[in-house]
Structure formats: structure tokens, C-alpha cells
Design an enzyme around this catalytic site. Structure first.
Site, mmCIF file in Angstrom:
data_model
loop_
_atom_site.group_PDB
_atom_site.id
_atom_site.type_symbol
_atom_site.label_atom_id
_atom_site.label_comp_id
_atom_site.label_asym_id
_atom_site.label_seq_id
_atom_site.Cartn_x
_atom_site.Cartn_y
_atom_site.Cartn_z
ATOM 1 N N ARG A 89 61.211 -57.601 -14.048
ATOM 2 C CA ARG A 89 60.402 -58.409 -13.138
ATOM 3 C C ARG A 89 60.397 -59.872 -13.535
ATOM 4 N NH1 ARG A 89 56.861 -53.968 -11.344
ATOM 5 N NH2 ARG A 89 55.377 -54.595 -9.782
ATOM 6 N N ARG A 128 48.805 -47.599 1.839
ATOM 7 C CA ARG A 128 49.045 -46.770 0.651
ATOM 8 C C ARG A 128 47.781 -46.643 -0.190
ATOM 9 N NH1 ARG A 128 53.639 -48.687 -3.531
ATOM 10 N NH2 ARG A 128 52.002 -49.851 -4.550
ATOM 11 N N ARG A 134 45.030 -46.367 -6.165
ATOM 12 C CA ARG A 134 45.315 -47.470 -7.096
ATOM 13 C C ARG A 134 44.397 -48.653 -6.804
ATOM 14 N NH1 ARG A 134 51.710 -48.567 -7.482
ATOM 15 N NH2 ARG A 134 50.853 -50.607 -8.040
#
Ligand code: AMP
Length: 190
Positions: A89, A128, A134
Site C-alpha cells: 500500500r 458492506r 467492520r
């Protein structure tokens, strides 16, 4: 060995496509996000430190994720290959990955980037968040911060692989099967 970097912003579909690629090619899936969430659920010190940053939508330090990847490469010496998902990343992570693979006489085969615009990402991540549980998927402000971290720190990683002629980008909007076929078509040319 097939060593694929699956690249794209949060919500691009990297996890979904990784699962299908593992089934087809028998690769080991290395998702630093999953590994970090594993540390958190085990309550390790590393997990506790990482959680603070993850909940804020910020990247965890390079040394932490590089160490985790190094351990996983060592633990899977006989693997047919790896899918790197959510890693590297930063450019420093990409350089470290090259060094790690070189020391094992291996290399990245290529990077496939899934292109999805920011509005669609935000929509997918909020959706999601309803199921994933999350914390970093639940809050629009954190989602935008993750996308900003991606644009600031992670996008330059594409340039790193372009310089090595290992970069291909594909449209990340479409059916799961369409996108999968496009990725497979790239892999078959490696
Ligand atoms: P992900 O599951 O890939 O969306 O990652 C969730 C969070 O874990 C990110 O927002 C970061 O806080 C952290 N993370 C995962 N992978 C990395 C990485 N390669 N470098 C730094 N932070 C990471």
C-alpha cells in the site's frame, strides 16, 4: 510461481476476486487487512496498536505489515504462488516485497488494478458495512479518509509496477464473472 498483486481502492472487489483466483490457481491469499483483523481478534499487542489506526481509516506502519508478510512467505515455502491483497500500500512496502521475493529467488509476476470511481466505492463500502461489522466500513467520514489515504499514499504504488512493465488496469465495475474473466485474461499472458 504466480505472484499477483491485486490492486485497487477499498471496496474495489479485491477480496471477492481473490477468492475466485485462489480456487482457480491454488494460490495462497495474503491480505494484510485480514491478517491485522486476525491479530485484533486474538487480542495481541500488535492488534491493539493497529486497531487504533484502522478504526481511524489510517494506514498502519510499513514495518508492521512487511513483518507479517515476511512471516507468511516463510511459512508457505512450497506455495505455487501468492495473491497479495491490500499489500503493498506504499512504495516502501513494494520495495520491501521485491527484496523479500528476491531473497527467495522469486518475483512479482504482475499487478492487476481494479478501477472503480470514488462515489461507487463509498456506496459499496457503506453497503458492506451493514454485514461486515467492520467499524471502518460503518462511518462515511472514515470511509472517505480511507479513500484519501489510498489516493495519497497507495496510488503511487501503481507507478512503481508501471516502471517495471508489470501493471495492467481493468474496469472494476461490472459483474463478478466479467471482472474475473478480465483478470484471468491478464494472468494467462504472464
Ligand atoms: P483492508 O482490509 O485491506 O481494507 O485494510 C483495512 C485496514 O487495515 C486499512 O484501512 C489499514 O488501516 C490497515 N492495512 C491493511 N493493509 C495495510 C497495508 N498494507 N499497509 C498499511 N495499513 C494496512
Amino acid at each position: 510461481m504466480l505472484n499477483l498483486v491485486l490492486f485497487g481502492p477499498p471496496g474495489a472487489g479485491k477480496g471477492t476476486q481473490s477468492q475466485k483466483l485462489i480456487d482457480k490457481y491454488g494460490l495462497i491469499h495474503l491480505s494484510t487487512g485480514d491478517l491485522l483483523r486476525g491479530e485484533i481478534s486474538q487480542g495481541t499487542e500488535l492488534g491493539l496498536e493497529a486497531k487504533k489506526l484502522m478504526d481511524e481509516g489510517l494506514l498502519v506502519p510499513d514495518a508492521v505489515v512487511i513483518g507479517m508478510i515476511s512471516n507468511k512467505l516463510d511459512a508457505n515455502k512450497d506455495a505455487k504462488g501468492f495473491i497479495f491483497d491490500g499489500f503493498p500500500r506504499t512504495v516502501a512496502q513494494a520495495e520491501a516485497l521485491d527484496t523479500l521475493l528476491e531473497s527467495k529467488s522469486s518475483a512479482i509476476s504482475g499487478m492487476v488494478a481494479l478501477e472503480v470511481d470514488d462515489d461507487e466505492l463509498e456506496r459499496r463500502l457503506l453497503l458492506r458495512g451493514k454485514d461486515s461489522g467492520r467499524p471502518d466500513d460503518a462511518d462515511p467520514a472514515i470511509i472517505r479518509k480511507r479513500i484519501k489515504e489510498y489516493n495519497d499514499k497507495t496510488k503511487p504504488v501503481a507507478g512503481y509496477y508501471k516502471n517495471q512493465n508489470k501493471f495492467t488496469s481493468i474496469n472494476g465495475i461490472g459483474s463478478i464473472e466479467e471482472i474475473f474473466s478480465a483478470i484471468v485474461a491478464v494472468i494467462e499472458k504472464y
